[in-house]
Scaffold this motif. Structure first.
Motif, PDB file in Angstrom:
ATOM      1  N   ARG A 196     -64.553-110.357  86.895  1.00  0.00           N
ATOM      2  CA  ARG A 196     -65.743-110.596  86.078  1.00  0.00           C
ATOM      3  C   ARG A 196     -65.430-110.334  84.602  1.00  0.00           C
ATOM      4  NH1 ARG A 196     -71.404-110.880  87.791  1.00  0.00           N
ATOM      5  NH2 ARG A 196     -70.274-112.268  89.142  1.00  0.00           N
ATOM      6  N   ILE A 197     -64.599-109.328  84.336  1.00  0.00           N
ATOM      7  CA  ILE A 197     -64.213-109.043  82.948  1.00  0.00           C
ATOM      8  C   ILE A 197     -63.330-110.176  82.401  1.00  0.00           C
ATOM      9  CG2 ILE A 197     -62.781-107.476  81.538  1.00  0.00           C
ATOM     10  CD1 ILE A 197     -63.779-105.152  83.236  1.00  0.00           C
ATOM     11  N   GLY A 198     -62.641-110.842  83.317  1.00  0.00           N
ATOM     12  CA  GLY A 198     -61.726-111.905  82.880  1.00  0.00           C
ATOM     13  C   GLY A 198     -60.301-111.422  82.769  1.00  0.00           C
ATOM     14  N   ALA A 199     -60.027-110.235  83.328  1.00  0.00           N
ATOM     15  CA  ALA A 199     -58.657-109.712  83.331  1.00  0.00           C
ATOM     16  C   ALA A 199     -57.806-110.492  84.336  1.00  0.00           C
ATOM     17  CB  ALA A 199     -58.697-108.232  83.722  1.00  0.00           C
ATOM     18  N   THR A 200     -56.505-110.301  84.275  1.00  0.00           N
ATOM     19  CA  THR A 200     -55.626-110.897  85.287  1.00  0.00           C
ATOM     20  C   THR A 200     -55.539-109.903  86.439  1.00  0.00           C
ATOM     21  OG1 THR A 200     -54.345-111.883  83.507  1.00  0.00           O
ATOM     22  CG2 THR A 200     -53.299-111.811  85.689  1.00  0.00           C
ATOM     23  N   VAL A 201     -55.944-110.324  87.633  1.00  0.00           N
ATOM     24  CA  VAL A 201     -55.985-109.376  88.751  1.00  0.00           C
ATOM     25  C   VAL A 201     -54.785-109.595  89.672  1.00  0.00           C
ATOM     26  CG1 VAL A 201     -57.380-108.442  90.622  1.00  0.00           C
ATOM     27  CG2 VAL A 201     -58.493-109.531  88.681  1.00  0.00           C
ATOM     28  N   VAL A 202     -54.134-108.504  90.043  1.00  0.00           N
ATOM     29  CA  VAL A 202     -53.056-108.565  91.035  1.00  0.00           C
ATOM     30  C   VAL A 202     -53.576-107.872  92.302  1.00  0.00           C
ATOM     31  CG1 VAL A 202     -50.654-107.994  91.528  1.00  0.00           C
ATOM     32  CG2 VAL A 202     -51.376-108.390  89.150  1.00  0.00           C
ATOM     33  N   GLN A 204     -42.551 -99.646  97.491  1.00  0.00           N
ATOM     34  CA  GLN A 204     -41.437-100.192  96.680  1.00  0.00           C
ATOM     35  C   GLN A 204     -41.834-101.524  96.042  1.00  0.00           C
ATOM     36  OE1 GLN A 204     -38.766 -98.606  95.772  1.00  0.00           O
ATOM     37  NE2 GLN A 204     -39.370 -96.858  97.034  1.00  0.00           N
ATOM     38  N   ARG A 205     -42.515-102.352  96.857  1.00  0.00           N
ATOM     39  CA  ARG A 205     -42.934-103.648  96.317  1.00  0.00           C
ATOM     40  C   ARG A 205     -44.000-103.466  95.233  1.00  0.00           C
ATOM     41  NH1 ARG A 205     -46.163-108.361  99.178  1.00  0.00           N
ATOM     42  NH2 ARG A 205     -47.395-106.512  99.559  1.00  0.00           N
ATOM     43  N   GLN A 206     -44.874-102.489  95.439  1.00  0.00           N
ATOM     44  CA  GLN A 206     -45.919-102.216  94.427  1.00  0.00           C
ATOM     45  C   GLN A 206     -45.254-101.884  93.085  1.00  0.00           C
ATOM     46  OE1 GLN A 206     -49.446-101.723  95.012  1.00  0.00           O
ATOM     47  NE2 GLN A 206     -49.575-101.541  97.212  1.00  0.00           N
ATOM     48  N   LEU A 207     -44.223-101.041  93.152  1.00  0.00           N
ATOM     49  CA  LEU A 207     -43.559-100.639  91.898  1.00  0.00           C
ATOM     50  C   LEU A 207     -42.965-101.856  91.195  1.00  0.00           C
ATOM     51  CD1 LEU A 207     -41.669 -97.346  92.857  1.00  0.00           C
ATOM     52  CD2 LEU A 207     -43.918 -97.639  91.831  1.00  0.00           C
ATOM     53  N   MET A 208     -42.353-102.719  92.000  1.00  0.00           N
ATOM     54  CA  MET A 208     -41.736-103.915  91.420  1.00  0.00           C
ATOM     55  C   MET A 208     -42.808-104.791  90.740  1.00  0.00           C
ATOM     56  SD  MET A 208     -39.624-106.827  93.434  1.00  0.00           S
ATOM     57  CE  MET A 208     -41.078-107.689  94.026  1.00  0.00           C
ATOM     58  N   LEU A 209     -43.946-104.960  91.430  1.00  0.00           N
ATOM     59  CA  LEU A 209     -45.010-105.814  90.867  1.00  0.00           C
ATOM     60  C   LEU A 209     -45.597-105.186  89.603  1.00  0.00           C
ATOM     61  CD1 LEU A 209     -46.940-106.905  94.107  1.00  0.00           C
ATOM     62  CD2 LEU A 209     -45.150-108.134  92.880  1.00  0.00           C
ATOM     63  N   ILE A 210     -45.808-103.864  89.632  1.00  0.00           N
ATOM     64  CA  ILE A 210     -46.381-103.195  88.456  1.00  0.00           C
ATOM     65  C   ILE A 210     -45.472-103.431  87.244  1.00  0.00           C
ATOM     66  CG2 ILE A 210     -46.814-100.894  87.442  1.00  0.00           C
ATOM     67  CD1 ILE A 210     -47.889-100.052  90.223  1.00  0.00           C
ATOM     68  N   ARG A 211     -44.168-103.315  87.485  1.00  0.00           N
ATOM     69  CA  ARG A 211     -43.225-103.513  86.371  1.00  0.00           C
ATOM     70  C   ARG A 211     -43.137-105.002  85.977  1.00  0.00           C
ATOM     71  NH1 ARG A 211     -37.514-102.497  88.220  1.00  0.00           N
ATOM     72  NH2 ARG A 211     -37.935-104.565  89.053  1.00  0.00           N
ATOM     73  N   ASP A 212     -42.885-105.864  86.963  1.00  0.00           N
ATOM     74  CA  ASP A 212     -42.584-107.259  86.631  1.00  0.00           C
ATOM     75  C   ASP A 212     -43.808-108.026  86.122  1.00  0.00           C
ATOM     76  OD1 ASP A 212     -40.137-106.570  87.525  1.00  0.00           O
ATOM     77  OD2 ASP A 212     -40.177-107.778  89.360  1.00  0.00           O
ATOM     78  N   VAL A 243     -54.652-106.086  85.830  1.00  0.00           N
ATOM     79  CA  VAL A 243     -55.147-104.998  86.686  1.00  0.00           C
ATOM     80  C   VAL A 243     -54.495-105.081  88.064  1.00  0.00           C
ATOM     81  CG1 VAL A 243     -57.195-103.906  87.663  1.00  0.00           C
ATOM     82  CG2 VAL A 243     -57.353-105.063  85.451  1.00  0.00           C
ATOM     83  N   HIS A 244     -53.718-104.061  88.380  1.00  0.00           N
ATOM     84  CA  HIS A 244     -53.044-103.995  89.675  1.00  0.00           C
ATOM     85  C   HIS A 244     -53.959-103.235  90.636  1.00  0.00           C
ATOM     86  CE1 HIS A 244     -49.290-103.748  92.152  1.00  0.00           C
ATOM     87  NE2 HIS A 244     -49.909-102.677  92.627  1.00  0.00           N
ATOM     88  N   VAL A 245     -54.505-103.942  91.618  1.00  0.00           N
ATOM     89  CA  VAL A 245     -55.437-103.291  92.551  1.00  0.00           C
ATOM     90  C   VAL A 245     -54.680-102.886  93.819  1.00  0.00           C
ATOM     91  CG1 VAL A 245     -57.581-103.496  93.855  1.00  0.00           C
ATOM     92  CG2 VAL A 245     -57.367-104.670  91.655  1.00  0.00           C
ATOM     93  N   ALA A 246     -54.494-101.571  93.967  1.00  0.00           N
ATOM     94  CA  ALA A 246     -53.796-101.062  95.157  1.00  0.00           C
ATOM     95  C   ALA A 246     -54.750-100.300  96.078  1.00  0.00           C
ATOM     96  CB  ALA A 246     -52.608-100.204  94.748  1.00  0.00           C
ATOM     97  N   TYR A 247     -56.050-100.469  95.882  1.00  0.00           N
ATOM     98  CA  TYR A 247     -57.002-100.016  96.911  1.00  0.00           C
ATOM     99  C   TYR A 247     -56.859-100.997  98.072  1.00  0.00           C
ATOM    100  CZ  TYR A 247     -59.726 -97.105  93.633  1.00  0.00           C
ATOM    101  OH  TYR A 247     -60.146 -96.148  92.752  1.00  0.00           O
ATOM    102  N   GLY A 248     -57.129-100.512  99.297  1.00  0.00           N
ATOM    103  CA  GLY A 248     -57.055-101.405 100.448  1.00  0.00           C
ATOM    104  C   GLY A 248     -58.100-102.516 100.358  1.00  0.00           C
ATOM    105  N   TYR A 249     -57.696-103.738 100.708  1.00  0.00           N
ATOM    106  CA  TYR A 249     -58.637-104.850 100.833  1.00  0.00           C
ATOM    107  C   TYR A 249     -59.059-104.921 102.294  1.00  0.00           C
ATOM    108  CZ  TYR A 249     -57.712-106.848  96.196  1.00  0.00           C
ATOM    109  OH  TYR A 249     -57.639-107.058  94.847  1.00  0.00           O
ATOM    110  N   GLY A 250     -60.274-105.311 102.548  1.00  0.00           N
ATOM    111  CA  GLY A 250     -60.721-105.415 103.929  1.00  0.00           C
ATOM    112  C   GLY A 250     -62.102-104.830 104.053  1.00  0.00           C
ATOM    113  N   LEU A 251     -62.362-104.162 105.165  1.00  0.00           N
ATOM    114  CA  LEU A 251     -63.694-103.584 105.358  1.00  0.00           C
ATOM    115  C   LEU A 251     -63.967-102.482 104.335  1.00  0.00           C
ATOM    116  CD1 LEU A 251     -63.964-103.430 109.244  1.00  0.00           C
ATOM    117  CD2 LEU A 251     -65.305-104.856 107.692  1.00  0.00           C
ATOM    118  N   PHE A 252     -62.917-101.757 103.936  1.00  0.00           N
ATOM    119  CA  PHE A 252     -63.046-100.747 102.881  1.00  0.00           C
ATOM    120  C   PHE A 252     -63.454-101.457 101.588  1.00  0.00           C
ATOM    121  CE2 PHE A 252     -60.637 -98.222  99.556  1.00  0.00           C
ATOM    122  CZ  PHE A 252     -61.554 -97.187  99.500  1.00  0.00           C
ATOM    123  N   THR A 253     -64.369-100.824 100.837  1.00  0.00           N
ATOM    124  CA  THR A 253     -64.936-101.496  99.656  1.00  0.00           C
ATOM    125  C   THR A 253     -64.045-101.438  98.402  1.00  0.00           C
ATOM    126  OG1 THR A 253     -66.046 -99.414  99.170  1.00  0.00           O
ATOM    127  CG2 THR A 253     -67.354-101.102 100.299  1.00  0.00           C
TER     128      THR A 253
END
Ligand code: DLL
Length: 434
Positions: free
Chosen positions: A154-160, A168-176, A133-143
């Motif tokens: 909690r599901i036990g998935a691999t979280v990025v 550009q970096r997001q695209l690379m991570l999603i692919r790689d 699971v690639h999480v591209a929501y903002g981390y921080g005060l935003f929920t």
């Protein structure tokens, strides 16, 4: 059709009678909790002569006072907490358009419930322990970021935990990293799709199967586009900081409304006179937190427009479904006396070939007359079209808007990629009259 994954079958498929029983019990508990521990609620209830003993069944909710966003602001930052500050283990806040942020406080139990409800929600999108699971929501005060993060864990998935920004970096991570699910705002998912196309990415290298999109209104047309462009099933997740964050409701494989997790939230729909309306009727969504410890809220007015559907869902879940939120009551623009929602404009634009789903609405006042300009990006394939073609396209858009939205708008066609992109919630309206 996608596989129907139910995270907690016992709780998600219990009978309506069981749900009613839980809601009645938890409503009694939360009413007593806030009356005893939050001076704001004690005063509000005393003022209308309601005591905790008056609340016995879920239906008694109508006796309770509403809570407004301004009440949170007036009690900024921690005035609505129902436990001593030492028991609060985390705070989040939403920025809001004016003034002070809206603050929410969580006990350890609240965080635990949130992770569970996000696990339920993400399972609705078919996410399992085998997912990446690639999480591209903002981390921080935003929920968004931390909410999706703990749910997927909690599901036990691999979280990025990619957070927002640096496309550009997001695209690379999603692919790689072989992401199979993407969690972000729908407008940012659209930006990622744009960037993939612009970079000429080989889609066979992208393993995405599901999207968990929310935090802003989006349309069925946008869902279609995201599904086609990213080769995914796009799911709608709803929530707000005041209630917890994402995971208050989520659409299932049927994608015909979002199941509201009713063992933790009691939803109502009210009309302009603040009276409850029957199932199926549109109005403002009001939610009571039933189990929250840190900052429980009674009858919180979300200002989101929806309706509730109690009919059984083919997925097997018994929790009521809310219609996707297309707009907020306070998003409504009044242009020359006509009520216009930005979502109506989006809906209209997406019907037209030749433009990209990137737009901005600029409202102004010339003399005493309101003006509205809809700026919309051209589709990349139209670059090189003649001025006459573009004029015809512009006229077509204006005619479509006039027929759907009932006002005349100026249309400005913009170069692909020229309108501002957001990494979180898109800012669609600039109202210069304010
Ligand atoms: O946006 C929580 C969230 C994060 C939800 C990630 C989903 C995904 P706030 O910043 O407090 O919290 O904004 C809440 O956003 O009242 C709605 O107006 C809007 N909203 C949230 N989800 C949806 C959705 C987060 N699925 C406000 N569809 C809410 C339409 C949504 N609007």
């Amino acid at each position: 059709m996608a596989k129907n994954v139910i995270w907690d079958p016992k709780k998600e498929t219990m009978s309506r009678d069981e749900i009613h029983e839980i809601q009645s019990r938890e409503l009694r508990n939360v009413t007593k909790r806030v009356y005893d521990n939050v001076p704001f609620y004690r005063q509000k209830m005393d003022a209308i002569g309601v005591k905790p003993e008056d609340i016995q069944e879920a239906e008694d909710i109508q006796k309770l006072p509403f809570t407004e966003k301004s009440d949170l602001r007036d009690n900024y930052p921690f005035g609505l907490f129902a436990v001593p500050r030492e028991q609060i283990v985390r705070v989040h806040a939403s920025s809001g358009t004016t003034g002070k942020p809206t603050v929410a406080g969580y006990t350890q139990q609240d965080l635990d419930t949130w992770a569970d409800l996000m696990a339920r929600s993400m399972s609705c999108a078919g996410i399992t322990k085998d997912s990446v699971v690639h999480v591209a929501y903002g981390y921080g005060l935003f929920t968004g970021g931390l909410g999706a993060h703990y749910g997927a864990e909690r599901i036990g998935a691999t979280v990025v935990p990619a957070s927002g920004g640096n496309t550009q970096r997001q695209l690379m991570l999603i692919r790689d990293f072989g992401a199979t699910a993407l969690a972000c705002t729908p407008s940012y998912a659209m930006n990622l799709a744009d960037a993939m196309e612009k970079n000429g990415m080989d889609m066979s290298e992208i393993k995405l199967e599901a999207g968990v999109f929310g935090a802003e209104p989006w349309s069925e047309h946008m869902r279609d586009q995201l599904e086609k462009r990213l080769h995914i099933r796009a799911h709608d997740v709803y929530g707000l900081t005041e209630m917890m964050g994402p995971g208050v409701a989520m659409d299932c494989v049927e994608r015909n409304g979002l199941h509201v997790w009713e063992d933790h939230f009691l939803p109502e729909i009210i009309d302009e006179d603040l009276k409850g309306v029957p199932y199926g009727t549109e109005g403002e969504l009001v939610i009571t937190t039933l189990t929250k410890q840190g900052m429980p809220l009674l009858r919180y007015r979300t200002h989101d427009i929806s309706s509730l559907d109690i009919r059984p869902c083919a997925c097997g879940r018994t929790h009521v479904r809310m219609k996707r939120v297309k707009a907020r009551t306070d998003d409504m623009l009044i242009i020359r006396g006509v009520n216009v929602f930005p979502s109506q404009i989006e809906h209209s634009l997406l019907k037209i070939q030749g433009i990209a789903p990137q737009y901005q609405i600029v409202v102004d006042r010339k003399g005493s007359l309101d003006t509205i300009e809809v700026q919309v990006e051209l589709d990349r394939t139209l670059i090189g079209d003649t001025v006459r073609d573009l004029e015809a396209l512009s006229a077509r858009i204006a005619a479509q808007l006039a027929s759907d939205v009932l006002i005349s708008c100026q249309v400005k066609l913009c170069q692909p990629g020229s309108l501002p992109r957001s990494e979180g919630k898109a800012k669609r309206v600039i109202d210069n009259r304010k």
